[in-house]
Design a protein around this motif. Structure first.
Motif, PDB file in Angstrom:
ATOM      1  N   ASN A  90     -12.246 -77.564 -53.337  1.00  0.00           N
ATOM      2  CA  ASN A  90     -12.827 -76.904 -52.168  1.00  0.00           C
ATOM      3  C   ASN A  90     -14.349 -77.006 -52.135  1.00  0.00           C
ATOM      4  N   ALA A  91     -14.975 -77.260 -53.287  1.00  0.00           N
ATOM      5  CA  ALA A  91     -16.410 -77.532 -53.281  1.00  0.00           C
ATOM      6  C   ALA A  91     -16.687 -78.878 -52.626  1.00  0.00           C
ATOM      7  N   GLU A  92     -15.763 -79.808 -52.809  1.00  0.00           N
ATOM      8  CA  GLU A  92     -15.914 -81.125 -52.194  1.00  0.00           C
ATOM      9  C   GLU A  92     -15.707 -81.062 -50.688  1.00  0.00           C
ATOM     10  N   GLU A  93     -14.717 -80.300 -50.265  1.00  0.00           N
ATOM     11  CA  GLU A  93     -14.424 -80.138 -48.838  1.00  0.00           C
ATOM     12  C   GLU A  93     -13.707 -78.802 -48.659  1.00  0.00           C
ATOM     13  N   PRO A  94     -14.320 -77.845 -47.956  1.00  0.00           N
ATOM     14  CA  PRO A  94     -13.645 -76.554 -47.761  1.00  0.00           C
ATOM     15  C   PRO A  94     -12.256 -76.746 -47.138  1.00  0.00           C
ATOM     16  N   GLY A  95     -11.285 -76.097 -47.727  1.00  0.00           N
ATOM     17  CA  GLY A  95      -9.918 -76.219 -47.238  1.00  0.00           C
ATOM     18  C   GLY A  95      -9.148 -77.380 -47.816  1.00  0.00           C
ATOM     19  N   ARG A  96      -9.741 -78.123 -48.760  1.00  0.00           N
ATOM     20  CA  ARG A  96      -9.008 -79.250 -49.363  1.00  0.00           C
ATOM     21  C   ARG A  96      -7.793 -78.758 -50.145  1.00  0.00           C
TER      22      ARG A  96
END
Length: 382
Positions: A256-262
């Motif tokens: 989720n740090a890479e893409e919120p909601g991943r």
């Protein structure tokens, strides 16, 4: 650190996590989440590196996330590309494309490499497999609905180049599931998805709603509830993932740090209690049902069916082309315990997809073959 390696018009270079992520995002397709930088950060005990193929104009035309595992007592590494690399597998120059990757890995100290070409090989629809259930039956015994020509061709090319398919000739099996269960979403309405489920699934979803089961997306604060249910599920169903609560906390944090909601955590509440918890991963135009867990009691209110229907609807709303329910066993024998998982997923009306599987190659010489066998023994024991 290492020299670039070349093949006619391409070279393989190290890339930053940001470059790697940018290339994957530019494809707007169905790249596995295992090839995203966040997954490399999750895998403790492995060293992650991102590589890219570049043409003469400097344009990136391929990518690979490589995980290195050091063989204890040596300075040599086992290189693993889970569900990768991300290249044009239909390119007739495939062997030439892979050669600079192999040279790079040798220069990095790798004595062997395993990769998982993200390609389908054969497909079977749910109805055909349900009609083929019987004693001793296997998915591979059933004539497939589709044989993918690219997958079949790539398998031949890899064998010609000396690669060995994992699980053959006494070698260790795949680390990732070879048989997947997919629910196609592209071009289908929610009404289509509902109609594609069997009567038992539709009845169970309605039963859960009538009983007051409430599916929702939850925060990381509820990961302890998920992990507690996962431990119950492991004991009940006779398997063991061996993942700690901290592992899932780290996975949730990194993805989720890479893409919120991943990575999303779904809970099914009933009577003020969490009865089921599932995780879903989102990347590109694909979503994955990664891990599921449920309580031993109040199973009659069908919390897992309710959660899956919520997750399918959310994946559809996100514009996903595929809802990937991950691995299924090869068995169609109702007397085998593993068939229960197959039967449950078949009820969604999706497809079983046999992937090309994972392939290994020792990198030169008898010494490296010996190291390769030693690493296989070490990983198997772990």
């Amino acid at each position: 650190m290492y020299e670039a390696t070349h093949t006619r018009s391409h070279e393989v270079l190290r890339t930053t996590p940001e470059q790697h992520l940018g290339h994957l995002d530019s494809l707007a397709g169905q790249v596995s989440f295992l090839q995203y930088p966040s997954w490399g950060a999750v895998k403790a005990g492995w060293k992650a590196e991102r590589l890219g193929w570049f043409d003469d104009s400097g344009r990136q035309c391929g990518a690979a996330q490589v995980l290195y595992r050091q063989l204890p007592g040596t300075r040599r590494y086992f290189a693993y590309l889970p569900e990768g690399p991300v290249v044009d597998w239909a390119d007739p120059r495939l062997s030439q494309m892979l050669q600079p990757l192999l040279e790079y890995l040798r220069s990095a100290g790798a004595f062997a490499v395993r990769m998982g070409p993200p390609l389908p090989y054969r497909r079977w629809g749910a109805e055909k497999l349900k009609a083929s259930v019987g004693a001793g039956r296997r998915v591979g015994d059933v004539l497939p609905d589709l044989v993918d020509p690219v997958g079949a061709t790539v398998a031949d090319r890899l064998r010609e180049a000396g690669w060995q398919r994992c699980g053959e000739e006494g070698s260790p099996g795949d680390a990732q599931p070879r048989y997947l269960f997919e629910v196609p979403l592209a071009g289908r309405s929610l009404e289509d998805l509902w109609a594609g489920m069997n009567q038992e699934w539709r009845r169970n979803i309605k039963k859960a709603a009538k009983a007051g089961v409430e599916p929702c997306v939850a925060s990381a604060d509820y990961l302890p509830d998920f992990h507690r249910l996962l431990q119950l599920t492991e004991r009940r169903d006779g398997f063991r993932l061996g993942r700690s609560l901290n592992y899932f906390r780290g996975q949730y944090r990194e993805l989720n740090a890479e893409e919120p909601g991943r990575m999303r955590l779904y809970l099914a509440w009933h009577g003020g209690e969490v009865l089921a918890a599932h995780t879903m991963i989102v990347a590109g135009r694909r979503t994955w049902y990664q891990t599921g867990a449920s309580a031993d009691h109040r199973r009659d209110v069908r919390p897992s069916n309710a959660l899956q229907w919520r997750m399918l609807r959310d994946a559809h709303a996100l514009g996903a082309a595929v809802y990937d329910m991950r691995g299924v066993p090869n068995t169609l024998d109702p007397q085998e315990r593993a068939f229960g998982l197959m039967r449950w997923k078949l009820g969604t009306g999706g497809q079983v997809v046999e992937t090309l599987g994972e392939w290994e190659l020792p990198l030169d010489g008898a010494v490296n073959k010996t190291l390769h066998r030693a690493m296989q023994t070490y990983l198997t024991r772990r």
